[in-house]
Design a protein around this motif. Structure first.
Motif, PDB file in Angstrom:
ATOM      1  N   GLY A   5     -62.973  51.192  14.872  1.00  0.00           N
ATOM      2  CA  GLY A   5     -63.185  51.694  16.220  1.00  0.00           C
ATOM      3  C   GLY A   5     -61.925  51.751  17.055  1.00  0.00           C
ATOM      4  O   GLY A   5     -60.806  51.518  16.588  1.00  0.00           O
ATOM      5  N   ILE A   6     -62.105  52.030  18.323  1.00  0.00           N
ATOM      6  CA  ILE A   6     -61.017  52.219  19.274  1.00  0.00           C
ATOM      7  C   ILE A   6     -60.137  50.971  19.340  1.00  0.00           C
ATOM      8  O   ILE A   6     -60.625  49.851  19.443  1.00  0.00           O
ATOM      9  N   GLY A   7     -58.822  51.197  19.270  1.00  0.00           N
ATOM     10  CA  GLY A   7     -57.848  50.119  19.389  1.00  0.00           C
ATOM     11  C   GLY A   7     -57.574  49.383  18.091  1.00  0.00           C
ATOM     12  O   GLY A   7     -56.725  48.490  18.066  1.00  0.00           O
ATOM     13  N   GLU A   8     -58.256  49.720  17.025  1.00  0.00           N
ATOM     14  CA  GLU A   8     -58.047  49.025  15.752  1.00  0.00           C
ATOM     15  C   GLU A   8     -57.007  49.777  14.921  1.00  0.00           C
ATOM     16  O   GLU A   8     -56.928  50.999  14.941  1.00  0.00           O
ATOM     17  N   TRP A   9     -56.204  49.006  14.183  1.00  0.00           N
ATOM     18  CA  TRP A   9     -55.080  49.541  13.420  1.00  0.00           C
ATOM     19  C   TRP A   9     -55.315  49.432  11.928  1.00  0.00           C
ATOM     20  O   TRP A   9     -55.712  48.386  11.427  1.00  0.00           O
ATOM     21  N   PHE A  10     -55.024  50.509  11.231  1.00  0.00           N
ATOM     22  CA  PHE A  10     -54.926  50.523   9.774  1.00  0.00           C
ATOM     23  C   PHE A  10     -53.453  50.249   9.477  1.00  0.00           C
ATOM     24  O   PHE A  10     -52.570  50.952   9.971  1.00  0.00           O
ATOM     25  N   VAL A  11     -53.173  49.193   8.700  1.00  0.00           N
ATOM     26  CA  VAL A  11     -51.785  48.800   8.420  1.00  0.00           C
ATOM     27  C   VAL A  11     -51.600  48.724   6.908  1.00  0.00           C
ATOM     28  O   VAL A  11     -52.212  47.895   6.231  1.00  0.00           O
ATOM     29  N   TYR A  12     -50.739  49.595   6.394  1.00  0.00           N
ATOM     30  CA  TYR A  12     -50.444  49.637   4.958  1.00  0.00           C
ATOM     31  C   TYR A  12     -48.961  49.353   4.765  1.00  0.00           C
ATOM     32  O   TYR A  12     -48.109  50.033   5.334  1.00  0.00           O
ATOM     33  N   GLN A  13     -48.650  48.329   3.989  1.00  0.00           N
ATOM     34  CA  GLN A  13     -47.249  47.973   3.738  1.00  0.00           C
ATOM     35  C   GLN A  13     -46.829  48.465   2.363  1.00  0.00           C
ATOM     36  O   GLN A  13     -47.531  48.261   1.372  1.00  0.00           O
ATOM     37  N   ASN A  14     -45.652  49.108   2.327  1.00  0.00           N
ATOM     38  CA  ASN A  14     -45.084  49.579   1.073  1.00  0.00           C
ATOM     39  C   ASN A  14     -43.568  49.606   1.243  1.00  0.00           C
ATOM     40  O   ASN A  14     -43.049  50.259   2.140  1.00  0.00           O
ATOM     41  N   ASN A  15     -42.852  48.891   0.381  1.00  0.00           N
ATOM     42  CA  ASN A  15     -41.396  48.824   0.474  1.00  0.00           C
ATOM     43  C   ASN A  15     -40.730  50.143   0.126  1.00  0.00           C
ATOM     44  O   ASN A  15     -39.531  50.294   0.279  1.00  0.00           O
ATOM     45  N   ASN A  16     -41.493  51.107  -0.346  1.00  0.00           N
ATOM     46  CA  ASN A  16     -40.958  52.372  -0.822  1.00  0.00           C
ATOM     47  C   ASN A  16     -41.096  53.498   0.216  1.00  0.00           C
ATOM     48  O   ASN A  16     -40.890  54.646  -0.100  1.00  0.00           O
ATOM     49  N   ILE A  17     -41.451  53.194   1.468  1.00  0.00           N
ATOM     50  CA  ILE A  17     -41.697  54.214   2.480  1.00  0.00           C
ATOM     51  C   ILE A  17     -40.428  54.613   3.225  1.00  0.00           C
ATOM     52  O   ILE A  17     -40.216  55.783   3.518  1.00  0.00           O
TER      53      ILE A  17
END
Length: 144
Positions: free
Chosen positions: A103-115
């Motif tokens: 919902g509103i204000g929520e973050w999808f956070v994906y970590q990748n050292n290759n970005i």
């Protein structure tokens, strides 16, 4: 000389009426079957998502509109060769998962050292309506 019975004409009118009624019902049934056989899919949700890359993190923030299911998919392409599909619910914090919605204000956070410094393409797909909500390509540390 032939004698004509008075009820002969009435029989032919009844048979004609029954035939017309049968044709009408049959035609209506065929039309209903054709119209109702088309699947009606739900419309895509009106949602405002903003994505960005910061250092080794891909971030997508839900900024408004309809809350999405945790099963929402993110298609991620890094550079020219790495492509994968990930599920939003796997990359939200536990507090955000509490209501089983993104919902509103929520973050999808994906970590990748290759970005860092590479071309990154994302597509967010709502599984309920099977429609693309966000599609964006950006370079390295630029927001989208």
């Amino acid at each position: 000389m032939k004698h004509k019975r008075a009820d002969d004409e009435a029989v032919s009118e009844i048979v004609g009426t029954i035939l017309l009624l049968g044709i009408t019902v049959s035609l209506f049934s065929v039309i209903c079957a054709i119209v109702l056989s088309y699947p009606f899919s739900p419309s895509s949700p009106s949602t405002n998502l903003v994505g960005m890359v910061e250092e080794d993190y891909l971030l997508i923030e839900h900024r408004g509109g309809k809350a999405l299911e945790l099963g929402t998919k993110v298609s991620l392409t890094i550079g020219d060769n790495m492509s994968k599909i990930i599920i939003v619910g796997d990359y939200l914090n536990n507090e955000s998962k509490g209501d089983n919605r993104w919902g509103i204000g929520e973050w999808f956070v994906y970590q990748n050292n290759n970005i860092t410094g590479k071309k990154v393409g994302i597509a967010v797909v709502d599984v309920e309506s099977d429609s693309v909500i966000l599609i964006e390509t950006f370079q390295g540390n630029e927001g989208c």
